[in-house]
Motif scaffolding. Structure first.
Motif: not given
Length: 280
Positions: A1-13, A15-19, A237-246
């Protein structure tokens, strides 16, 4: 999965997060399987809150052998140092960890929230101490108010902001662009929520029990909406809590293409007359 750097933290996350709300009220075995599936798909950014029922317990158990390989974000609804410390301590226990990669003030939206947080003995003092003590690596906040978000970014040296970035809010509510712009000017990491939200819903509508708003029903429009959000200057981005959207979100991430001008115009047409869930 594509990853992007978070601000000036240097952390690569990813692009989809797990809510974490995804696993709320879920059988533990199913929660374990869903977290493992997300991890295998390349998701390394997990976000949860003590206000999401038993989600911390379910997520904590599911992440036991993965904790040091993921970026774990948690939140507090506490506005004072004392109340937030109590929540943080309980969250550590439930999530089976002794530190958070990102710890955030949750749902900041009123002047009272702001005043309590910045006052002596407020939650900002906890963030400062906990970061110095190594209990949290980065600090952040989520907000449901443009005004409060802008004020908070001037009040404290945050590492990240978690904010609604949604096409209906942008086009019909003028809600979001000014917050993203200020975060960029301060080099604060940008994380998005509510990308696949559509409009408000009646309190009697129980069709999507894990969302207080009406998510987009049309799958293709939902995918386009998420691409709109991911095409803004954000990390994830974090998708909705509704599991069907994951799975829809995973499909977008795995085949990600930046949104085109024609597609933006299409979303503008779709949004005409739609009530945004937030407005400035």
């Amino acid at each position: 999965m594509i990853k992007r750097v978070l601000g000036n933290t240097g952390e690569e996350l990813s692009i989809i997060g797990f809510g974490g709300i995804l696993v709320m009220n879920m059988e533990q075995n199913k929660a374990n399987d869903l977290v493992a599936y997300a991890y295998d798909k390349g998701i390394n950014y997990f976000d949860v809150s003590p206000s999401y029922g038993d989600a911390e317990i379910k997520l904590g158990n599911a992440l036991v052998r993965k904790r040091d390989k993921v970026f774990l974000a948690c939140k507090t609804d506490g506005r004072t140092e004392e109340s937030a410390l109590k929540e943080m301590t309980e969250s550590f226990k439930r999530l089976k960890t002794d530190y958070f990669d990102l710890y955030q003030l949750h749902e900041m939206k009123t002047e009272d929230d702001y005043n309590k947080a910045i006052s002596p003995g407020g939650v900002l003092e906890l963030l400062d101490k906990a970061k110095k003590d190594g209990k949290i690596r980065y600090t952040g906040f989520s907000a449901h108010s443009v005004h409060i978000a802008l004020k908070l970014m001037d009040a404290f040296d945050f590492d990240a902001i978690l904010f609604p970035v949604n096409f209906v809010n942008y086009f019909n509510g003028n809600f979001g662009p000014q917050v993203i712009e200020k975060a960029i000017s301060k080099n604060i990491g940008r994380l998005a929520i509510k990308a696949m939200a559509f409009t408000t819903k009646s309190q009697y509508d129980t069709s999507h029990p894990k969302t207080w708003y009406m998510p987009i029903e049309d799958k293709e429009v939902a995918k386009l909406a998420l691409r709109f959000t991911l095409s803004q200057p954000i990390t994830a981005a974090i998708p909705p809590g509704d599991e069907s959207y994951f799975p829809i979100a995973l499909e977008v991430a795995e085949n990600y293409k930046e949104i085109t001008e024609d597609e933006i115009n299409h979303l503008k047409e779709i949004s005409k007359g739609v009530t945004p869930i937030f407005h400035a």
